[in-house]
Write an enzyme that holds these catalytic residues in place. Structure first.
Site, mmCIF file in Angstrom:
data_model
loop_
_atom_site.group_PDB
_atom_site.id
_atom_site.type_symbol
_atom_site.label_atom_id
_atom_site.label_comp_id
_atom_site.label_asym_id
_atom_site.label_seq_id
_atom_site.Cartn_x
_atom_site.Cartn_y
_atom_site.Cartn_z
ATOM 1 C CG MET A 1 -11.412 2.911 1.643
ATOM 2 S SD MET A 1 -9.608 2.619 2.859
ATOM 3 C CE MET A 1 -8.982 2.977 0.677
ATOM 4 C CG MET B 1 -11.208 -3.144 4.902
ATOM 5 S SD MET B 1 -9.838 -2.992 3.797
ATOM 6 C CE MET B 1 -9.238 -1.322 5.309
ATOM 7 C CG ASP C 1 -5.437 2.054 0.518
ATOM 8 O OD1 ASP C 1 -5.741 1.778 0.538
ATOM 9 O OD2 ASP C 1 -4.196 1.793 1.008
ATOM 10 C CG HIS D 1 -8.819 -0.209 -0.791
ATOM 11 N ND1 HIS D 1 -8.234 -0.403 -0.169
ATOM 12 C CD2 HIS D 1 -10.022 -0.035 -1.089
ATOM 13 C CE1 HIS D 1 -9.067 -0.731 0.803
ATOM 14 N NE2 HIS D 1 -10.878 -0.603 0.505
ATOM 15 C CB SER E 1 -0.902 0.386 1.312
ATOM 16 O OG SER E 1 -1.522 1.208 1.591
ATOM 17 C CG HIS F 1 -3.482 -1.589 -1.869
ATOM 18 N ND1 HIS F 1 -4.490 -2.860 -2.373
ATOM 19 C CD2 HIS F 1 -4.178 -0.893 -0.842
ATOM 20 C CE1 HIS F 1 -6.347 -2.286 -1.314
ATOM 21 N NE2 HIS F 1 -5.708 -1.662 -0.433
ATOM 22 C CG ASP G 1 -6.178 -2.804 2.981
ATOM 23 O OD1 ASP G 1 -4.801 -3.123 3.657
ATOM 24 O OD2 ASP G 1 -6.975 -2.086 2.250
ATOM 25 C CG MET H 1 -8.603 7.131 1.900
ATOM 26 S SD MET H 1 -7.806 6.757 3.431
ATOM 27 C CE MET H 1 -6.482 4.982 3.387
#
Ligand code: DX5
Ligand code: ZN
Length: 225
Positions: A70, A139, A37, A68, A10, A35, A177, A39
């Site tokens: 979110m 998660m 992330d 990913h 990540s 990966h 994760d 957000m």
């Protein structure tokens, strides 16, 4: 069937001032997926990066971009992440009322579709979606930040989802994760995970340590023996 273990660093734990070089370094150190992330400060209490950064990073590696998301709403941004160079797009089942539609849209964009479950979300949420999925993400921390502690109850969830994937007989990545280190990696693999996301454990010690860190997560010794 559980596939060979893949490691997905990540980049949340990378040096954001040198992201291109960091990605090249984890590629060389043996990462399988990158990966990323994303957000939004709304679905999760943190803000990270958008499609512009993903696009800027794309020329720095040929490895799989595992994005990913979110964010909520998610549908208005799928195309931008697809165009930016995502290979896998994972969304949260908790992020909207029409997850089936969202998954179809990811596939229509020609990308692999992943679905993520927060720690408190029951396995049954995947019941009517599993056949559509390329990846299921469990998660093992509450999403929002790197460096949190692994939540052991998620091992049962991994075991249950592993059973369902195997019963279906389709190739679906089972990704875990949050809080993954050499110890929790062993537990997560034993519970059926075959893709390990790791931020803190990958980037600890700087670029010279990345290859050893990744090898340790894979269950090998640091020098690969
Ligand atoms: C958490 C993110 C994770 C996180 C993992 O919301 O989805 O990918 O960066 O970080 P570590 O490995 O440090 O728990
Ligand atoms: Zn993540």
């Amino acid at each position: 069937m559980q596939q060979p273990i893949r490691i997905a660093p990540s980049i949340l734990s990378a040096d954001f001032a040198r992201l291109g070089a960091e990605i090249a370094a984890i590629d060389k150190a043996g990462a399988d997926y990158i990966h990323i992330d994303v957000m939004d400060g709304h679905f999760v209490p943190n803000l990270t990066i958008g499609p512009g950064v993903v696009k800027a990073l794309r020329p720095h590696t040929d490895k799989i971009f595992d994005v990913h998301l979110m964010i909520a709403p998610v549908d208005p941004y799928l195309e931008a992440f697809a165009e930016a160079g995502a290979d896998i797009i994972t969304v949260h089942v908790e992020a909207g009322a029409h997850t089936h539609r969202t998954i179809q849209e990811i596939k229509r964009l020609g990308k692999k579709a992943g679905l993520s479950l927060n720690p408190a979300t029951p396995v049954d949420e995947i019941d009517y979606l599993i056949e559509e999925l390329d990846l299921i993400l469990v998660m093992s921390v509450n999403p929002g930040f790197g460096g949190q502690k692994f939540i052991p109850s998620q091992l049962d969830k991994l075991r249950e989802i592993r059973k369902r994937i195997d019963a279906l007989g389709k190739t679906i990545d089972l990704q875990v994760d949050g809080g993954i280190n050499a110890d929790t990696a062993v537990q997560a693999i034993a519970a059926g995970a075959d893709v390990l996301v790791a931020g803190t454990a990958t980037f600890a010690g700087g670029p010279d340590a990345y290859a050893g860190n990744i090898a340790r997560l894979r269950g090998a010794s640091p020098d690969g023996q």
